[in-house]
Enzyme design. Structure first.
Site, PDB file in Angstrom:
ATOM      1  N   CYS A  12      -6.413   4.626   1.270  1.00 52.25           N
ATOM      2  CA  CYS A  12      -6.196   3.545   2.238  1.00 52.25           C
ATOM      3  C   CYS A  12      -5.866   4.201   3.586  1.00 52.25           C
ATOM      4  CB  CYS A  12      -5.119   2.572   1.769  1.00 52.25           C
ATOM      5  SG  CYS A  12      -3.441   3.245   1.676  1.00 52.25           S
ATOM      6  N   CYS A  40       0.919   2.005   0.930  1.00 50.72           N
ATOM      7  CA  CYS A  40       0.891   0.624   0.415  1.00 50.72           C
ATOM      8  C   CYS A  40      -0.197   0.438  -0.634  1.00 50.72           C
ATOM      9  CB  CYS A  40       0.676  -0.369   1.563  1.00 50.72           C
ATOM     10  SG  CYS A  40       2.032  -0.434   2.764  1.00 50.72           S
ATOM     11  N   ARG A  41      -1.440   0.302  -0.181  1.00 51.15           N
ATOM     12  CA  ARG A  41      -2.517  -0.074  -1.093  1.00 51.15           C
ATOM     13  C   ARG A  41      -2.944   1.038  -2.041  1.00 51.15           C
ATOM     14  NH1 ARG A  41      -6.468  -2.330   3.494  1.00 51.15           N
ATOM     15  NH2 ARG A  41      -5.266  -0.782   4.685  1.00 51.15           N
ATOM     16  N   SER A  42      -3.187   2.237  -1.522  1.00 52.02           N
ATOM     17  CA  SER A  42      -3.721   3.281  -2.401  1.00 52.02           C
ATOM     18  C   SER A  42      -2.718   3.779  -3.442  1.00 52.02           C
ATOM     19  CB  SER A  42      -4.305   4.443  -1.588  1.00 52.02           C
ATOM     20  OG  SER A  42      -3.351   5.026  -0.728  1.00 52.02           O
ATOM     21  N   ASN A  48      -1.523   5.744   3.024  1.00 50.71           N
ATOM     22  CA  ASN A  48      -1.141   6.181   1.676  1.00 50.71           C
ATOM     23  C   ASN A  48       0.297   5.817   1.327  1.00 50.71           C
ATOM     24  OD1 ASN A  48      -0.852   9.284  -0.208  1.00 50.71           O
ATOM     25  ND2 ASN A  48      -1.720   7.345  -0.876  1.00 50.71           N
ATOM     26  N   ASP A  89      -4.705  -5.328   4.132  1.00 53.73           N
ATOM     27  CA  ASP A  89      -3.522  -4.499   4.353  1.00 53.73           C
ATOM     28  C   ASP A  89      -2.280  -5.388   4.352  1.00 53.73           C
ATOM     29  OD1 ASP A  89      -1.627  -2.661   5.088  1.00 53.73           O
ATOM     30  OD2 ASP A  89      -2.634  -2.014   6.926  1.00 53.73           O
TER      31      ASP A  89
END
Length: 206
Positions: free
Chosen positions: A9, A14-16, A12, A127
């Site tokens: 993401c 939140c999402r990934s 690195n 996001d």
């Protein structure tokens, strides 16, 4: 031979990392923990060395997932070691394919939600950073929904490796992992994009 998947993401945090922990759980549930390595990184290095966003940690732990994490930036030199590079949105997909030095490297980059048959044309994982907890829950739900399809793809990749005669893809002993972080992420020195762009690769691979 180890099959390596890296989720990417922006920062690195939140999402990934959420996708990393969710997919690692699916891999372990499938009994493939010894054959598949799951990791994550960001397109930027603003948060290198930081833990995951506290909201990511909270949502993961509330749903029974692990959450330990150290943020790092994706390096172009990792492409030869990785089998799949999973982008969380279209912007990451484009940036990663620009970093790719060959068409083969660019072809390793896929969108996470392309593995969810119910996603339709909306393939971005939004996001959640600037919003509230509900955005992180949505991220988790999208990741879980795509994980089964991704696991099927990884199983197929493992089958190709084990069923090959040794031609094409290099054996583990031939694939150098130098510079690719193992337990101490984000320590590779500043790699730059290669001379060959992956922009000519089809932008969206379902």
């Amino acid at each position: 031979m180890t099959y390596r998947v890296c989720f990417v993401c922006t920062g690195n945090i939140c999402r990934s990392p959420m996708a990393e922990h969710v997919f690692r759980a699916r891999v372990e549930e499938a009994g493939l923990g010894g054959a598949v390595e799951v990791d994550s990184a960001g397109t930027g290095g603003w948060h290198e060395g930081d833990g995951a966003d506290p909201r990511t940690v909270a949502v993961l732990e509330e749903h029974g997932y692990t959450s330990a994490h150290t943020a790092r930036q994706f390096r172009a030199s990792w492409f030869p070691v990785l089998d799949l590079v999973i982008a969380l949105d279209e912007g990451h997909l484009r940036e990663l394919r620009r970093l790719a030095r060959t068409p083969d490297e660019a072809a390793k980059v896929r969108l996470l939600r392309s593995y969810d048959p119910a996603a339709g044309e909306a393939l971005d994982v939004p996001d959640p950073y600037y919003g509230g907890r509900e955005g992180f829950v949505e991220c988790l739900e999208m990741t879980e929904a795509a994980s089964e399809g991704l696991l099927t793809a990884v199983r197929a990749g493992l089958g190709e490796i084990h069923g090959s005669s040794g031609q094409g893809r290099p054996r583990e002993s031939q694939r150098s992992t130098e510079g690719y972080p193992r337990d101490s992420p984000g320590r590779a020195e500043g790699d730059t994009a290669g001379e060959t762009s992956g922009d000519e690769i089809e932008e969206r691979t379902r």
